[in-house]
Design a protein around this motif. Structure first.
Motif, mmCIF file in Angstrom:
data_model
loop_
_atom_site.group_PDB
_atom_site.id
_atom_site.type_symbol
_atom_site.label_atom_id
_atom_site.label_comp_id
_atom_site.label_asym_id
_atom_site.label_seq_id
_atom_site.Cartn_x
_atom_site.Cartn_y
_atom_site.Cartn_z
ATOM 1 N N THR A 10 38.929 44.206 23.657
ATOM 2 C CA THR A 10 38.951 44.823 24.985
ATOM 3 C C THR A 10 40.054 44.235 25.843
ATOM 4 N N TYR A 11 40.184 42.901 25.759
ATOM 5 C CA TYR A 11 41.146 42.230 26.630
ATOM 6 C C TYR A 11 42.574 42.671 26.321
ATOM 7 N N ILE A 12 42.848 42.906 25.027
ATOM 8 C CA ILE A 12 44.191 43.370 24.648
ATOM 9 C C ILE A 12 44.478 44.718 25.304
ATOM 10 N N LEU A 13 43.452 45.581 25.328
ATOM 11 C CA LEU A 13 43.627 46.887 25.966
ATOM 12 C C LEU A 13 43.944 46.741 27.445
ATOM 13 N N LEU A 14 43.424 45.667 28.056
ATOM 14 C CA LEU A 14 43.576 45.496 29.504
ATOM 15 C C LEU A 14 44.770 44.623 29.868
ATOM 16 N N SER A 15 45.536 44.201 28.851
ATOM 17 C CA SER A 15 46.611 43.254 29.131
ATOM 18 C C SER A 15 47.965 43.938 29.217
ATOM 19 N N THR A 16 48.850 43.291 29.974
ATOM 20 C CA THR A 16 50.215 43.801 30.039
ATOM 21 C C THR A 16 51.227 42.731 29.683
ATOM 22 N N GLY A 17 50.786 41.490 29.527
ATOM 23 C CA GLY A 17 51.771 40.442 29.292
ATOM 24 C C GLY A 17 51.153 39.213 28.667
ATOM 25 N N TYR A 18 51.640 38.057 29.087
ATOM 26 C CA TYR A 18 51.233 36.811 28.450
ATOM 27 C C TYR A 18 49.742 36.534 28.557
ATOM 28 N N GLU A 19 49.076 37.181 29.526
ATOM 29 C CA GLU A 19 47.669 36.828 29.744
ATOM 30 C C GLU A 19 46.798 37.158 28.538
ATOM 31 N N ALA A 20 47.292 38.038 27.630
ATOM 32 C CA ALA A 20 46.520 38.361 26.432
ATOM 33 C C ALA A 20 46.280 37.117 25.595
ATOM 34 N N LEU A 21 47.190 36.134 25.698
ATOM 35 C CA LEU A 21 47.046 34.911 24.914
ATOM 36 C C LEU A 21 46.024 33.966 25.531
ATOM 37 N N PHE A 22 45.748 34.163 26.814
ATOM 38 C CA PHE A 22 44.927 33.201 27.558
ATOM 39 C C PHE A 22 43.509 33.050 26.987
ATOM 40 N N PRO A 23 42.751 34.158 26.830
ATOM 41 C CA PRO A 23 41.392 33.979 26.314
ATOM 42 C C PRO A 23 41.374 33.387 24.918
ATOM 43 N N LEU A 24 42.425 33.685 24.143
ATOM 44 C CA LEU A 24 42.506 33.163 22.779
ATOM 45 C C LEU A 24 42.616 31.639 22.807
ATOM 46 N N VAL A 25 43.581 31.140 23.610
ATOM 47 C CA VAL A 25 43.770 29.685 23.707
ATOM 48 C C VAL A 25 42.531 29.043 24.309
ATOM 49 N N LEU A 26 41.996 29.713 25.332
ATOM 50 C CA LEU A 26 40.804 29.184 26.002
ATOM 51 C C LEU A 26 39.657 29.037 25.017
#
Ligand SMILES: [Zn+2]
Ligand SMILES: [Zn+2]
Length: 895
Positions: free
Chosen positions: A684-700
């Motif tokens: 879901t998050y990938i669908l809602l992402s436009t940039g670097y923030e897609a990596l954030f939940p993964l690293v988190l």
């Protein structure tokens, strides 16, 4: 405790009952917590945004005859001091009349206004002598929201001309029929649309007509010849021109010329009307200044410095001086070095005016009489100052009495009906009964609740006697249920206190300092995101100060690695500034890579990998692939201006819907369930992402995975034998309270880690305080038509996803460290409440609207964080423990 009775039906019943009681208990606890937070959330409006004004003082005035019979107040709305005083390009004054007054007739200076530099508070300070409280915001700011006394109310008669917004404010506050207002129609203010100086010429014309008519109107004529009368001319043209054309404009400056000439005419008409009797005092000032770009409200000097010129009866003549006490460059710039400049606080103008015409100081005035302006005997000055002091003291006395009345009930809250020893006994007994599973006997603990209800009734009765507003009931009664909840958890607290006492004092101080530092970092991170980076760097160094580094090198290394990786995110720009679809794709690929690793390790570990679990895992990977494709194709089609393809939209919504169900199908063993949640939320998050923030939940979530293991490791360090390896732990619906151990100091750290990770989840990719910084492009996979509600909901879900990940990890930490979620949650609430308290004291009731708004929003965020936390905890519990089955074959998992 034994579980011998497990297989008997009564045993099952007991366990069921216990679960039920725990659930009920939690529910009550949550509801109580929620209620408390909503109430305190509301309290800021009551405490900060209610009127500090007091009523019931006796009017104070000087017994000596006043120097003036009448006072004329000119207020040029929005006039900056410098534009008035400075000379133009040719070295001529824009206001020759005023400059002449400064040089030959009266006294001058700067009037320092306070923020907010708005018309209403400015006029209130001028005319009523106090800086208006911000309660006006909460109450609409338009009409007279609080009753206050003003010079106009104290006068015998007041005639005023000008804008309805300002004049009605003082006319409504006045009682009796002694205030006359002449205003243009607020709705048809566009009569000045082409030339706003008409707002000023209208006033001058009306005043001229008024004095002309007074000659033939006997009753008006006699009123005008009374003492203690006020004429108030409110001139809105300069402010309006400033907003429209900026203060540097020709229009603004020409308007000053027009006002100057108009005032000259007004003064001569008045002097002529009264036959130059020398009994008129004049004051010319403005309510606030204006910035170079034509706004006001904040605290820039261009907004807070306003002109102040006064002359006539009772006012000192110009004083020639060789040196002045001001070291700013203004005097030189304005070529006024040799005429004594006397600055004044805006609220001091009200007592000055009152003393000039001999009316009582406005009751709520906090202004201090500027005696240096007065041309009078020392006796008059001394008497006036004394009256001024008495008048302010009166307010203080009344306020004191009110405070006493209000504080009294609080003194009664301590449990007088119930001595502490007695409470202790009851709680102890009840606790031991519960431990022995004697539910019937545990019921006497109702004595506690009964006595709490009795206290509540007692307090309510007391408040009733005192006739307090209803909010006081809530504030006073709230401590009762809180103490009830606290007393019920007495054992936990007692254990914790005994634990603290065993810690050596030097260590204790050290822990306390670290704790305070941690909280300060959290508070600061609300203002500066990079503080989170600092905190995460400290986290990275944490394994070295514990034994973790020597005991578990690989876990420590991954902890350090992911902490450092996460530390990079708060340094990046706010989400949406730099869209980069390839980073989103990269995040998706990383998720896929990770899930392949997990899949192979699972297949290796489990000799019998159940088919449906494998299928689910593959299906979730497929949904990640799908969401990557959809995101890519949507963004490229939008770039080509072809709009959102319908197929993409359908797939997006399907992925969103499935993401909430799929994790519930996965096995409840800790890592499998958590990974399934991560896969679902990431798609879901990938669908809602436009940039670097897609990596954030993964690293988190990588850090969260490590966190779970680290906590397990620290627990073993303390010599607590863990019954299970982390890999074999399962999420369970029913919580077995017998497994809970007592609290350790480490648990405070755990709670702090949780709060820190939550704040990181919040601010890691952008500042939530300004939701508009979130890019609307992030919802383009779902909809392109503007629909605020849907967009808001999707965006909110995007914000919540990192939270859910953290909360799920926390659920696992609770489980592996065998802590009662209640006591952990209690600590988390305490930490966030300390922060809330911090922000509560940082709530500003002064400053520009932006400052006030930001300070409120910080408080609101922390307060709602605790509220949201309750719901998120429930959601995480649901996500981790519920298990749906597709084919109804019941499989028994051992607890
Ligand atoms: Zn104004
Ligand atoms: Zn304005």
């Amino acid at each position: 405790m034994t579980f011998q009775d497990h297989n008997t039906s009564t045993g099952h019943l007991l366990i069921f009952l216990e679960d039920w009681l725990v659930t009920l208990d939690m529910l009550l606890f949550f509801i109580l917590g929620l209620f408390v937070h909503f109430v305190f959330f509301g309290s800021i409006f009551d405490i900060y945004f209610t009127s500090p004004l007091v009523h019931g003082m006796t009017p104070q005035f000087t017994p000596l005859p006043p120097p003036a019979k009448r006072l004329v107040l000119f207020v040029a709305d929005g006039l900056r001091a410098d534009t008035l005083y400075e000379l133009d390009e040719n070295g001529n004054s824009r206001a020759p009349f005023i400059r002449n007054i400064i040089m030959h007739e009266g006294s001058w200076g700067l009037s320092h206004t306070r923020v907010p530099t708005e018309s209403r508070p400015g006029h209130v300070a001028l005319i009523a002598g106090f800086y208006e409280d911000v309660s006006a915001v909460a109450k609409g700011w338009k009409e007279n929201p609080v009753e206050f006394d003003s010079l106009i109310n104290e006068s015998k008669y007041t005639w005023s001309w000008g804008s309805p917004d300002i004049l009605t404010m003082f006319a409504k506050g006045a009682y009796g029929d002694h205030v006359f207002t002449y205003t243009y129609d607020a709705d048809s203010e566009d009569f000045g649309a082409h030339d706003v100086t008409k707002l000023d010429t209208w006033v001058f014309d009306k005043v001229k007509e008024f004095f002309h008519a007074a000659r033939n109107n006997q009753s008006l004529f006699s009123k005008l010849n009374e003492e203690k009368i006020v004429f108030f001319l409110h001139l809105l043209g300069i402010d309006t021109n400033g907003h429209a054309h900026r203060p540097s404009s020709r229009e603004y400056k020409d308007n000053i010329k027009l006002v100057d000439a108009g005032m000259k005419e007004m003064v001569s008409i008045l002097e002529h009307f009264y036959g130059n009797d020398g009994k008129t005092a004049f004051i010319f000032t403005s309510d606030h200044g204006m910035t170079d770009w034509g706004s006001h409200g904040a605290g820039h000097p261009s907004e807070t410095l306003t002109p102040f010129v006064t002359w006539g009866a009772g006012i000192k003549y110009p004083q020639k001086v060789s040196a002045q006490k001001f070291d700013d460059a203004f005097l030189k710039e304005w070529r006024l070095e040799s005429w004594k400049r006397q600055d004044i606080h805006q609220a001091d103008i009200a007592p000055l005016m009152a003393s000039l015409i001999g009316v009582p100081f406005p009751l709520n005035s906090v202004g201090i009489l500027p005696v240096d302006y007065l041309n009078n005997t020392d006796l008059f000055k001394a008497e006036s100052m004394f009256t001024n002091a008495i008048q302010i003291l009166e307010q203080f006395k009344v306020k004191m009495t009110q405070k006493k009345e209000v504080t009294l009930p609080f003194l009664f809250i301590p449990f007088k009906l119930l001595p502490e020893s007695k409470q202790l006994n009851i709680v102890r007994k009840a606790r031991s009964y519960i431990k022995q599973r004697k539910y019937d006997e545990a019921k006497p603990s109702h004595l506690l609740s009964c006595s709490c209800i009795a206290i509540g009734v007692f307090v309510a009765f007391f408040l009733l006697l005192q006739d307090c507003p209803w909010t006081y009931y809530i504030y006073c009664l709230l401590p009762v249920p809180i103490w009830y909840a606290v007393l019920r958890e007495f054992q936990v607290i007692q254990d914790f206190v005994t634990l603290l006492l065993t810690v050596p004092p030097s260590y204790f101080v050290g822990y306390l300092l670290v704790f305070i530092l941690g909280i300060e970092i959290l508070v600061l991170s609300f203002f500066y995101r990079y503080m989170l980076t600092a905190g995460l760097l400290a986290f990275a160094g944490w394994p070295f100060i514990t034994q973790l580094w020597t005991r578990a090198k690989s876990i420590s290394l991954s902890w350090i690695f992911f902490s450092l990786l996460l530390a990079a995110f708060p340094l990046m720009p706010v989400v949406g500034r730099k869209p980069d679809i390839f980073l989103v794709m990269g995040a998706g690929l990383l998720v896929l890579l990770l899930s392949l690793c997990v899949l192979t390790s699972l297949i290796k570990r489990k000799d019998s990998f159940i088919n449906e679990e494998l299928l689910l895992h593959l299906f979730q990977m497929l949904s990640v692939v799908l969401s990557m494709c959809v995101t890519y194709s949507t963004h490229s089609s939008l770039r080509k201006k072809q709009g959102l393809p319908l197929l993409n939209q359908i797939i997006s919504w399907l992925i969103l819907a499935f993401s909430l169900v799929l994790p519930l199908l996965s096995p409840t063993s800790l890592f499998e369930r958590l990974f399934s949640i991560l896969l679902s939320l990431m798609s879901t998050y990938i669908l809602l992402s436009t940039g670097y923030e897609a990596l954030f939940p993964l690293v988190l979530s990588c850090l969260m995975f490590v966190w779970i293991q680290v906590e397990q490791e620290t627990l073993q360090q303390r010599g607590i034998s863990c019954k299970q390896k982390v890999t074999s732990v399962r999420f369970t619906c029913s919580t077995d309270i017998t497994q809970f151990r007592q609290l350790y100091l480490d648990d405070v750290r755990r709670a702090f880690f949780l709060v820190f990770f939550l704040v990181t989840a919040f601010f890691g990719t952008g500042n939530i305080a300004s939701v508009n910084s979130f890019d609307l492009a992030s919802v383009y996979c779902f909809l392109t038509v503007f629909s605020p509600f849907m967009m808001g909901a999707l965006m909110m879900w995007k914000i919540l996803i990192p939270f859910v990940l953290v909360m799920c990890a926390f659920e696992a930490v609770q489980l592996t460290t065998q802590l009662s979620s209640k006591s952990l949650f209690l600590m988390v609430l305490v930490i966030s409440d300390i922060m809330a308290l911090h922000f509560f004291f940082l709530v500003k009731d002064y400053g520009s609207w932006l400052d006030i708004g930001t300070s409120i929003s910080h408080y609101v965020i922390v307060m709602s964080m605790t509220i949201v936390l309750v719901f998120l905890n429930g959601l995480a519990h649901l996500l981790t423990t519920k298990k749906l089955r597709l084919c109804g074959k019941p499989k028994s998992h051992l607890i």
